[in-house]
Design an enzyme around this catalytic site. Structure first.
Site, PDB file in Angstrom:
ATOM      1  N   TYR A 228      13.505   3.248 -14.496  1.00  0.00           N
ATOM      2  CA  TYR A 228      12.364   2.332 -14.357  1.00  0.00           C
ATOM      3  C   TYR A 228      12.540   1.118 -15.268  1.00  0.00           C
ATOM      4  O   TYR A 228      12.479  -0.031 -14.818  1.00  0.00           O
ATOM      5  CB  TYR A 228      11.042   3.049 -14.676  1.00  0.00           C
ATOM      6  CG  TYR A 228       9.890   2.092 -14.955  1.00  0.00           C
ATOM      7  CD1 TYR A 228       9.359   1.302 -13.940  1.00  0.00           C
ATOM      8  CD2 TYR A 228       9.353   1.967 -16.240  1.00  0.00           C
ATOM      9  CE1 TYR A 228       8.318   0.404 -14.199  1.00  0.00           C
ATOM     10  CE2 TYR A 228       8.314   1.077 -16.502  1.00  0.00           C
ATOM     11  CZ  TYR A 228       7.800   0.296 -15.479  1.00  0.00           C
ATOM     12  OH  TYR A 228       6.789  -0.594 -15.739  1.00  0.00           O
ATOM     13  N   SER A 229      12.767   1.379 -16.574  1.00  0.00           N
ATOM     14  CA  SER A 229      12.836   0.238 -17.497  1.00  0.00           C
ATOM     15  C   SER A 229      14.084  -0.598 -17.238  1.00  0.00           C
ATOM     16  O   SER A 229      14.050  -1.821 -17.430  1.00  0.00           O
ATOM     17  CB  SER A 229      12.728   0.677 -18.960  1.00  0.00           C
ATOM     18  OG  SER A 229      13.602   1.709 -19.258  1.00  0.00           O
ATOM     19  N   ALA A 230      15.176   0.046 -16.764  1.00  0.00           N
ATOM     20  CA  ALA A 230      16.378  -0.740 -16.428  1.00  0.00           C
ATOM     21  C   ALA A 230      16.079  -1.677 -15.263  1.00  0.00           C
ATOM     22  O   ALA A 230      16.515  -2.835 -15.246  1.00  0.00           O
ATOM     23  CB  ALA A 230      17.535   0.197 -16.082  1.00  0.00           C
TER      24      ALA A 230
ATOM     25  N   LEU B 186       0.841  -1.213   0.000  1.00  0.00           N
ATOM     26  CA  LEU B 186       0.000   0.000   0.000  1.00  0.00           C
ATOM     27  C   LEU B 186       0.865   1.248   0.000  1.00  0.00           C
ATOM     28  O   LEU B 186       0.813   2.069   0.911  1.00  0.00           O
ATOM     29  CB  LEU B 186      -0.979   0.001   1.184  1.00  0.00           C
ATOM     30  CG  LEU B 186      -1.995  -1.144   1.209  1.00  0.00           C
ATOM     31  CD1 LEU B 186      -2.942  -1.001   2.401  1.00  0.00           C
ATOM     32  CD2 LEU B 186      -2.816  -1.197  -0.092  1.00  0.00           C
TER      33      LEU B 186
ATOM     34  N   LYS C 241      13.092  -2.917 -14.465  1.00  0.00           N
ATOM     35  CA  LYS C 241      12.197  -3.986 -14.933  1.00  0.00           C
ATOM     36  C   LYS C 241      12.989  -4.990 -15.801  1.00  0.00           C
ATOM     37  O   LYS C 241      12.789  -6.200 -15.698  1.00  0.00           O
ATOM     38  CB  LYS C 241      11.031  -3.410 -15.748  1.00  0.00           C
ATOM     39  CG  LYS C 241      10.011  -2.619 -14.939  1.00  0.00           C
ATOM     40  CD  LYS C 241       9.270  -3.430 -13.891  1.00  0.00           C
ATOM     41  CE  LYS C 241       8.314  -4.440 -14.457  1.00  0.00           C
ATOM     42  NZ  LYS C 241       7.489  -5.077 -13.387  1.00  0.00           N
TER      43      LYS C 241
ATOM     44  N   TYR D 153       4.918  16.910 -22.510  1.00  0.00           N
ATOM     45  CA  TYR D 153       6.386  16.858 -22.529  1.00  0.00           C
ATOM     46  C   TYR D 153       6.883  17.061 -23.961  1.00  0.00           C
ATOM     47  O   TYR D 153       6.400  16.401 -24.898  1.00  0.00           O
ATOM     48  CB  TYR D 153       6.893  15.506 -22.031  1.00  0.00           C
ATOM     49  CG  TYR D 153       6.576  15.183 -20.580  1.00  0.00           C
ATOM     50  CD1 TYR D 153       6.107  16.150 -19.685  1.00  0.00           C
ATOM     51  CD2 TYR D 153       6.773  13.891 -20.092  1.00  0.00           C
ATOM     52  CE1 TYR D 153       5.834  15.841 -18.367  1.00  0.00           C
ATOM     53  CE2 TYR D 153       6.505  13.573 -18.760  1.00  0.00           C
ATOM     54  CZ  TYR D 153       6.033  14.546 -17.903  1.00  0.00           C
ATOM     55  OH  TYR D 153       5.760  14.223 -16.600  1.00  0.00           O
TER      56      TYR D 153
ATOM     57  N   ALA E 177       3.728  -6.342  -8.228  1.00  0.00           N
ATOM     58  CA  ALA E 177       4.170  -5.244  -7.356  1.00  0.00           C
ATOM     59  C   ALA E 177       5.413  -4.591  -7.936  1.00  0.00           C
ATOM     60  O   ALA E 177       6.367  -5.269  -8.298  1.00  0.00           O
ATOM     61  CB  ALA E 177       4.464  -5.774  -5.954  1.00  0.00           C
TER      62      ALA E 177
ATOM     63  N   SER F 139       6.223   2.015 -10.580  1.00  0.00           N
ATOM     64  CA  SER F 139       5.850   1.931 -11.992  1.00  0.00           C
ATOM     65  C   SER F 139       5.917   3.243 -12.775  1.00  0.00           C
ATOM     66  O   SER F 139       5.631   3.252 -13.972  1.00  0.00           O
ATOM     67  CB  SER F 139       4.425   1.366 -12.095  1.00  0.00           C
ATOM     68  OG  SER F 139       3.507   2.298 -11.564  1.00  0.00           O
TER      69      SER F 139
ATOM     70  N   THR G 132      12.600  -2.125  -4.937  1.00  0.00           N
ATOM     71  CA  THR G 132      11.308  -2.813  -5.131  1.00  0.00           C
ATOM     72  C   THR G 132      11.345  -3.742  -6.342  1.00  0.00           C
ATOM     73  O   THR G 132      10.977  -4.912  -6.249  1.00  0.00           O
ATOM     74  CB  THR G 132      10.176  -1.782  -5.308  1.00  0.00           C
ATOM     75  OG1 THR G 132      10.101  -1.008  -4.119  1.00  0.00           O
ATOM     76  CG2 THR G 132       8.838  -2.462  -5.548  1.00  0.00           C
TER      77      THR G 132
ATOM     78  N   THR H 239       7.028  -5.118 -18.742  1.00  0.00           N
ATOM     79  CA  THR H 239       6.640  -4.002 -19.601  1.00  0.00           C
ATOM     80  C   THR H 239       7.370  -4.027 -20.940  1.00  0.00           C
ATOM     81  O   THR H 239       8.488  -4.557 -21.035  1.00  0.00           O
ATOM     82  CB  THR H 239       6.959  -2.672 -18.874  1.00  0.00           C
ATOM     83  OG1 THR H 239       6.815  -1.590 -19.782  1.00  0.00           O
ATOM     84  CG2 THR H 239       8.392  -2.647 -18.353  1.00  0.00           C
ATOM     85  N   ASP H 240       6.771  -3.368 -21.944  1.00  0.00           N
ATOM     86  CA  ASP H 240       7.451  -3.242 -23.246  1.00  0.00           C
ATOM     87  C   ASP H 240       8.617  -2.259 -23.181  1.00  0.00           C
ATOM     88  O   ASP H 240       9.442  -2.212 -24.095  1.00  0.00           O
ATOM     89  CB  ASP H 240       6.457  -2.834 -24.343  1.00  0.00           C
ATOM     90  CG  ASP H 240       5.807  -1.477 -24.112  1.00  0.00           C
ATOM     91  OD1 ASP H 240       6.035  -0.850 -23.052  1.00  0.00           O
ATOM     92  OD2 ASP H 240       5.049  -1.028 -25.006  1.00  0.00           O
ATOM     93  N   GLU H 241       8.703  -1.476 -22.094  1.00  0.00           N
ATOM     94  CA  GLU H 241       9.773  -0.462 -22.016  1.00  0.00           C
ATOM     95  C   GLU H 241      11.160  -1.080 -21.947  1.00  0.00           C
ATOM     96  O   GLU H 241      12.157  -0.406 -22.184  1.00  0.00           O
ATOM     97  CB  GLU H 241       9.552   0.473 -20.817  1.00  0.00           C
ATOM     98  CG  GLU H 241       8.263   1.243 -20.923  1.00  0.00           C
ATOM     99  CD  GLU H 241       8.229   2.513 -20.079  1.00  0.00           C
ATOM    100  OE1 GLU H 241       9.272   2.941 -19.578  1.00  0.00           O
ATOM    101  OE2 GLU H 241       7.124   3.071 -19.939  1.00  0.00           O
TER     102      GLU H 241
END
Ligand code: NAD
Ligand code: DAU
Length: 354
Positions: A160-162, A36, A164, A217, A83, A86, A101, A135-137
């Site tokens: 983030y993508s690194a 949470l 994931k 952006y 989890a 994101s 995380t 993710t596709d990222e």
């Protein structure tokens, strides 16, 4: 009774997956493990919270001892791991949290599953499954046409993508090294009810409602491939039940939109819904400094999941965006609740200097 652990089930996509599994599989015990964080919200699940096969556990996947004990206590048969931290913008300001995380948390879950399931794996029995939702990222940015395929080389560009991509590698490594039964899916951008309003679509709906600027952006030329969240949950159900162990499945709606074109559609629908003159909401568009390392284009080739597992999106984008806007407009309390307190301060800080 099969016990399925779903991590991150109080978040955006996780709550739709939990709802689908609790309702569709009353013969399974569904455990929703969620810390949470700001993105997790039990209000997302009030319609199923009293179902006999639903259990909520508040806990942190970064705490290795806790995760190990949780597995020992409950003896989960399978895991669907959602989890994560994101949001790309947050990963730019606080990358370490994403490592903790998304990477360490995933490895903790893999270790707990590995030690609990070792016996079954050793006996050649594989009733277990570790399903990692990604993710596709991880594939990076497409510049010259083409689509992401399951064997497209990884080329993550943001923290983030690194994180994931790293977690995907660990999941595959546990399959290769320890024969852990795994499956991975990599999905494109989701939209729909219950998404935290820091992401493009709910942020812009909320800002239009409140007559606040719409921070585009760069020039708004980046392209994303949008999928309604319930269709992603249906795909996860198919991959979980029909996917081949060790395989990867790309999930996407063949639905590419340039940000600016998408934003104009949202503005137009919002004008109609709010009874404003057509063109009114568009005036809120405000061009701001581009996101650092902003990926130009994502586009998923979803033929493998369509051909091999028979999945396909159920909603056309026009219907999905209308449903989504209606949900946010009729759930203003949800929006006000999640954007109050710390979030308001965070949002202001994010746009200082832009
Ligand atoms: P979200 O941010 O809405 O939800 C994440 C959930 O994880 C929250 O409920 C949060 O409380 C929980 N969580 C975070 N840290 C935790 C921790 N340490 N321990 C336990 N729980 C923790 O995310 P989302 O958009 O629903 O994404 C879910 C998953 O799907 C992520 O793994 C994400 O990478 C992936 N994904 C998202 C999209 C998208 O468009 N949103 C697309 C493809 C893949
Ligand atoms: O592709 C899947 C990914 O999609 C998921 O893995 C991520 O968890 C999810 O957050 C999403 O990432 P994006 O960075 O693509 O989503 P976001 O909603 O943050 O941004 C979508 C596009 O809109 C992107 O090009 C950046 C742009 N944008 C975003 C925001 C928040 C703006 O122009 N203004 C904004 O204020």
């Amino acid at each position: 009774m099969k016990k399925i652990l779903i991590t991150g089930g109080a978040g955006f996509i996780g709550s739709h997956v939990v709802r689908l599994f609790v309702n569709k599989y009353p013969e399974c015990e569904i455990y929703n493990l969620d810390k949470l964080t700001y993105a997790g919200n039990l209000e997302n699940l009030t319609d199923i919270e009293n179902k006999p096969n639903y259990h909520f556990i508040k806990g942190d996947i970064v705490d290795a001892d806790y995760i190990y004990q949780l597995f020992a206590e409950h003896q989960f048969d399978s895991v669907i791991h959602l989890a994560a931290e994101s949001h790309v913008d947050r990963s730019i300001t606080n990358p370490t949290e994403f490592v903790m995380t998304n990477v360490v948390g995933t490895v903790n879950l893999l270790n707990a599953a590995k030690s609990n399931w070792q016996l079954a794996i050793g006996n050649g029995v594989s009733e277990n499954l570790f399903y990692h939702v990604s993710t596709d990222e991880v594939y990076g940015s497409l510049h010259d046409g083409g689509f992401f395929l399951e064997n497209t080389p990884y080329d993550p560009q943001s923290p983030y993508s690194a994180s994931k991509a790293s977690s995907d590698h660990f999941v595959r490594a546990y399959h290769n090294t320890y024969k852990l039964p795994i499956v991975i899916s990599n999905c494109s951008n989701n939209y729909g009810p219950n998404q935290f309003p820091e992401k493009l679509i709910p942020l812009f709906i909320n800002n239009i409602r409140n007559n606040k600027p719409l921070p585009v952006y760069g020039k708004g030329e980046n392209v994303r491939d949008w999928l309604f969240v319930v269709d992603h949950a249906r795909a996860i159900d198919d991959v979980f039940h029909k996917g081949k162990i060790g395989e990867t499945y790309n999930i996407g709606g063949f639905n590419e939109w340039k940000n600016l074109d998408l934003i104009k559609v949202i503005c137009k629908v919002m004008d109609k819904k709010l009874g404003r003159e057509i063109g009114e909401s568009k005036k809120l568009i405000s061009y701001v400094t581009d996101r650092a390392g902003h990926d130009l284009r994502y586009a998923i080739d979803a033929n493998k999941i369509m051909n091999e597992l028979g999945w396909k999106p159920s909603l056309q984008f026009e219907e999905g965006i209308e449903k989504t806007i209606d949900w946010y407009l009729t759930n203003q309390k949800w929006l006000d609740d999640v954007t109050s307190g710390d979030y308001a301060k965070y949002y202001e800080k994010l746009y200082v200097g832009r």
